[in-house]
Design a protein around this motif. Structure first.
Motif, short mmCIF file in Angstrom:
data_model
loop_
_atom_site.label_atom_id
_atom_site.label_comp_id
_atom_site.label_asym_id
_atom_site.label_seq_id
_atom_site.Cartn_x
_atom_site.Cartn_y
_atom_site.Cartn_z
N HIS A 66 0.86 -1.18 0.00
CA HIS A 66 0.00 0.00 0.00
C HIS A 66 0.89 1.23 0.00
N ASN A 67 0.29 2.39 -0.10
CA ASN A 67 1.03 3.65 -0.06
C ASN A 67 1.75 3.77 1.28
N PRO A 68 3.09 3.85 1.29
CA PRO A 68 3.81 3.91 2.57
C PRO A 68 3.54 5.17 3.37
N PHE A 69 3.00 6.22 2.71
CA PHE A 69 2.73 7.46 3.41
C PHE A 69 1.24 7.65 3.69
N GLU A 70 0.57 6.53 3.84
CA GLU A 70 -0.84 6.52 4.26
C GLU A 70 -1.00 5.47 5.35
N LEU A 71 -1.55 5.86 6.48
CA LEU A 71 -1.72 4.92 7.59
C LEU A 71 -2.80 3.90 7.27
N VAL A 72 -2.46 2.64 7.44
CA VAL A 72 -3.39 1.54 7.19
C VAL A 72 -3.50 0.70 8.46
N GLU A 73 -4.71 0.44 8.89
CA GLU A 73 -4.94 -0.39 10.08
C GLU A 73 -5.34 -1.79 9.64
N ARG A 74 -4.65 -2.80 10.18
CA ARG A 74 -4.97 -4.18 9.84
C ARG A 74 -4.46 -5.11 10.93
N ASP A 75 -5.33 -5.98 11.40
CA ASP A 75 -4.94 -7.04 12.36
C ASP A 75 -4.24 -6.49 13.60
N GLY A 76 -4.78 -5.40 14.13
CA GLY A 76 -4.21 -4.85 15.36
C GLY A 76 -2.91 -4.11 15.17
N ARG A 77 -2.63 -3.71 13.93
CA ARG A 77 -1.40 -3.00 13.62
C ARG A 77 -1.69 -1.76 12.79
N TYR A 78 -0.82 -0.76 12.93
CA TYR A 78 -0.82 0.39 12.04
C TYR A 78 0.38 0.27 11.11
N TYR A 79 0.10 0.28 9.80
CA TYR A 79 1.15 0.17 8.79
C TYR A 79 1.43 1.55 8.19
N GLY A 80 2.70 1.79 7.85
CA GLY A 80 3.10 3.03 7.19
C GLY A 80 4.54 3.34 7.52
N ARG A 81 5.20 4.08 6.64
CA ARG A 81 6.60 4.43 6.88
C ARG A 81 6.71 5.32 8.11
N GLY A 82 7.52 4.88 9.07
CA GLY A 82 7.74 5.64 10.29
C GLY A 82 6.84 5.27 11.44
N THR A 83 5.91 4.34 11.23
CA THR A 83 5.00 3.98 12.32
C THR A 83 5.77 3.48 13.55
N THR A 84 6.83 2.69 13.28
CA THR A 84 7.68 2.21 14.37
C THR A 84 8.86 3.14 14.59
N ASP A 85 9.46 3.62 13.53
CA ASP A 85 10.72 4.37 13.63
C ASP A 85 10.57 5.75 13.03
#
Length: 391
Positions: free
Chosen positions: A88-107
């Motif tokens: 998916h677009n790395p600069f758009e927050l995506v919620e799935r399976d109890g996680r938030y995906y996107g560049r920088g979500t963790t770091d």
């Protein structure tokens, strides 16, 4: 009625992820977003702009400004996404399976989002001890942006009591990490047609001698692993990471660049290791090149440098971090952070503790578990309670 904390965190994280703050780009739009958000709550910060005028860090104090406080520190830049396969677009927050995906979500925009989401609670708490937010840039390219901010902090009338750097540790308290020193070696050879190769000076082949020596010393460092160490990699590491050279198959290469790094356990060990390699190359490789032709040789330049972190386990900031995290363990890690610079440049005792895992950092489909953000929110909530009752 105040928006529930999880919704605040999600909204701010989605906004932060949407800013493309890869290190070769300006972070000013993101900084302006944070400033506007804080202004809506009646809070202002000190913007520290770099020499280009395209990057800025932000120092924010919530609570009494004339008292020593506790710092929550995070960086705004992220690593590139080019060449990675994202679903998916790395600069758009995506919620799935109890996680938030996107560049920088963790770091490490997840941590920054939690801190910002907790500002209303900081304001309501009538803090006796201030909480500072230290928001930097260009951490990913050598902890660059935090340095001008720490220069400002070191000049302030009161020095912070301690700092929590929110890099991803699964909310484990990290009391130590390795330092890092990076060097670029540029080999200057002599180009000739490959049919008369002996008349040239092959920059790549001399560079190979350096690479071989780096590898040899890396093996020796691995043999010096500390017994019963709490480091995840219990010895200093050394490696060649980038090599560029040559122009065509039928030309003796007259240039080659080699980039190498050491991550050392000792406070200044990284530089000591690389300095020894540079001295060896100047004594062993460069004379041989100049014997072939006087214009040949090697140019060395420092790429980056930061010291190791080694906060004593009995330091009060460690004890407090464990209380806030609700756990009694601590560890040391191989990756570097800005924490060591808080100690080195400003004399502020520091630990690393933040949501998410380092295994997700820099990867395609980077994610942070929502439960980790909740744990981080609880950490900051306990910090607020601590600062509300203690002067």
């Amino acid at each position: 009625m105040q928006t529930p904390r999880p919704e605040r965190i999600r909204k701010i994280l989605a906004d932060l992820v949407a800013f493309d703050t890869i290190s070769d780009r300006s972070n000013l739009p993101l900084i302006a977003y944070i400033e506007n958000y804080l202004a809506s709550l009646g809070v202002t910060g000190q913007r520290i702009v770099d020499d280009t005028g395209q990057k800025a860090s932000l120092w924010v104090t919530i609570g009494p400004e004339d008292k020593a406080g506790l710092v929550l520190s995070g960086h705004t830049d992220v690593v590139p996404v080019a060449g990675q396969e994202w679903t998916h677009n790395p600069f758009e927050l995506v919620e799935r399976d109890g996680r938030y995906y996107g560049r920088g979500t963790t770091d490490m925009k997840g941590f920054v989002a939690v801190c910002l989401a907790m500002v209303p609670e900081m304001i309501e708490a009538d803090l006796k001890t201030p909480i500072n937010l230290a928001i930097s840039y260009d951490e990913e390219i050598g902890c660059v942006g935090v340095r001008p901010m720490l220069h400002e902090v070191s000049q302030k009338p009161v020095k912070p009591l301690g700092c929590f750097v929110g890099e991803p540790t699964q909310m484990q308290v990290i009391i130590g990490h390795k330092g890092k020193h990076g060097v670029r070696a540029t080999f200057r050879g002599l180009a000739r047609h490959s049919s008369i190769a002996p008349d040239g000076v092959n920059a790549i082949e001399y560079a190979a001698d350096l690479i071989t020596e780096i590898r040899r010393r890396a093996v020796l460092l691995a043999q010096e692993a500390e017994q019963n160490s709490i480091y995840d990699v219990p010895h200093s590491t050394l490696l060649t990471s980038i090599v560029h050279g040559g122009a065509a198959l039928n030309i003796v290469p007259d240039h080659c660049t080699v980039e190498f790094e050491c991550r050392g356990i000792g406070i200044t060990e990284s530089r000591q290791v690389t300095d020894a390699i540079v001295a060896w190359a100047k004594a062993e490789i460069e004379p041989a090149m100049r014997k072939r032709h006087p214009d040949c040789g090697i140019d060395f330049e420092e790429i980056l440098d930061y010291p190791a972190l080694d906060t004593p386990a009995e330091n009060p900031i460690v004890t407090l971090a464990k209380q806030l995290a609700g756990r009694n363990d601590h560890a040391k890690v191989a990756f570097g952070t800005e924490a060591s610079l808080f100690v080195d440049m400003a004399g502020v005792p520091s630990v690393v503790v933040g949501p998410g895992g380092i295994a997700q950092a820099h990867t395609p489909d980077e994610f942070v578990e929502i439960s980790q953000l909740e744990s981080c929110g609880n950490f900051v909530a306990r910090l607020i309670a601590h600062c509300a009752k203690s002067a």
